[in-house]
Design an enzyme around this catalytic site. Structure first.
Site, PDB file in Angstrom:
ATOM      1  N   GLU A  92      19.451 -28.393   8.171  1.00 21.65           N
ATOM      2  CA  GLU A  92      18.524 -28.319   9.303  1.00 21.65           C
ATOM      3  C   GLU A  92      18.767 -29.495  10.248  1.00 21.65           C
ATOM      4  OE1 GLU A  92      16.966 -26.828  11.326  1.00 21.65           O
ATOM      5  OE2 GLU A  92      14.873 -26.468  10.834  1.00 21.65           O
ATOM      6  N   ASP A  93      18.523 -29.280  11.518  1.00 18.94           N
ATOM      7  CA  ASP A  93      18.716 -30.365  12.489  1.00 18.94           C
ATOM      8  C   ASP A  93      17.686 -31.468  12.305  1.00 18.94           C
ATOM      9  OD1 ASP A  93      16.594 -28.778  13.372  1.00 18.94           O
ATOM     10  OD2 ASP A  93      17.402 -28.425  15.373  1.00 18.94           O
ATOM     11  N   PHE A 145      10.695 -37.010  21.291  1.00 15.18           N
ATOM     12  CA  PHE A 145      11.334 -35.707  21.388  1.00 15.18           C
ATOM     13  C   PHE A 145      12.816 -35.895  21.685  1.00 15.18           C
ATOM     14  CE2 PHE A 145      12.501 -31.512  22.711  1.00 15.18           C
ATOM     15  CZ  PHE A 145      11.805 -30.738  21.793  1.00 15.18           C
ATOM     16  N   ARG A 158      21.479 -28.299  23.976  1.00 17.47           N
ATOM     17  CA  ARG A 158      22.043 -28.234  22.624  1.00 17.47           C
ATOM     18  C   ARG A 158      23.479 -28.744  22.585  1.00 17.47           C
ATOM     19  NH1 ARG A 158      18.603 -25.281  19.272  1.00 17.47           N
ATOM     20  NH2 ARG A 158      17.566 -23.476  20.151  1.00 17.47           N
TER      21      ARG A 158
END
Ligand code: IMP
Ligand code: MG
Length: 169
Positions: A92-93, A145, A158
């Site tokens: 997972e990122d 974030f 991305r």
């Protein structure tokens, strides 16, 4: 945008994580399962640095009502292969509230893998809502974030090679 982890530092850390996985599973094969779409870039680099027989698969998830606050996760793309008796590493990122990975862990565990581990490139422990930890963590981060290296804001960014902090507006 401010660069938090430049590409060289990511590359070095991913290689260290891969070396750890290679040591832990020496002589065995692993099935890497990437959580779409954020983990795709991390998985591609991690898989190439792991010196084991490795296969990979992807699972797609979405949350009901757009947010994950209800903890209700829905599978939008299922696995192509069985996890039974396999050494599975969920890739997972970022591990944030933990809702996604808690759901996926439970889902996969029901199919009886031999081993089930979690590799998260980033970990944001301050945001956790469920008590879940990753077995392999790249970097622990604060409540900011982040975008780039697979991480998005509304599907954008991305493809940035570095991990950047999105400035607060
Ligand atoms: P969790 O269920 O809250 O742990 O959700 C993890 C997912 O939230 C990740 O796979 C990301 O898609 C998303 N996410 C959490 N924090 C960030 C961030 O800082 N940038 C981009 N996506 C994030
Ligand atoms: Mg994601």
């Amino acid at each position: 945008m401010h660069v938090l982890f430049p590409r060289d530092q990511i590359e070095e850390r991913v290689e260290e994580m891969a070396a750890e996985i290679t040591r832990d599973f020496r002589g065995e094969s692993v099935l890497l399962i990437g959580v779409l779409k954020g983990a795709a870039i991390f998985l591609a680099d991690l898989a190439r640095a792991i010196e084991l027989d490795a296969t990979f698969d992807f699972i797609g998830v979405a949350s009901y009502n757009g947010t994950l606050t209800t903890g209700e996760v829905r599978v939008t793309k299922d696995l192509d292969q069985s996890v039974r008796e396999r050494n599975v590493i969920l890739v997972e990122d970022i591990l944030d509230t933990g809702l996604t990975l808690s759901y996926l862990k439970k889902l996969l565990a029901a199919h009886e893998p031999r081993v089930l581990k979690i590799a998260a490139l980033l970990d944001k422990p301050s945001r956790r809502q469920l008590p879940i930890t990753a077995d392999y963590v790249g970097f622990t981060v604060g409540d900011e974030f982040l975008v780039g290296y697979g991480l998005d804001l509304g599907e954008q960014y991305r493809n940035l090679p570095d991990i950047c902090v999105l400035p607060k507006i």
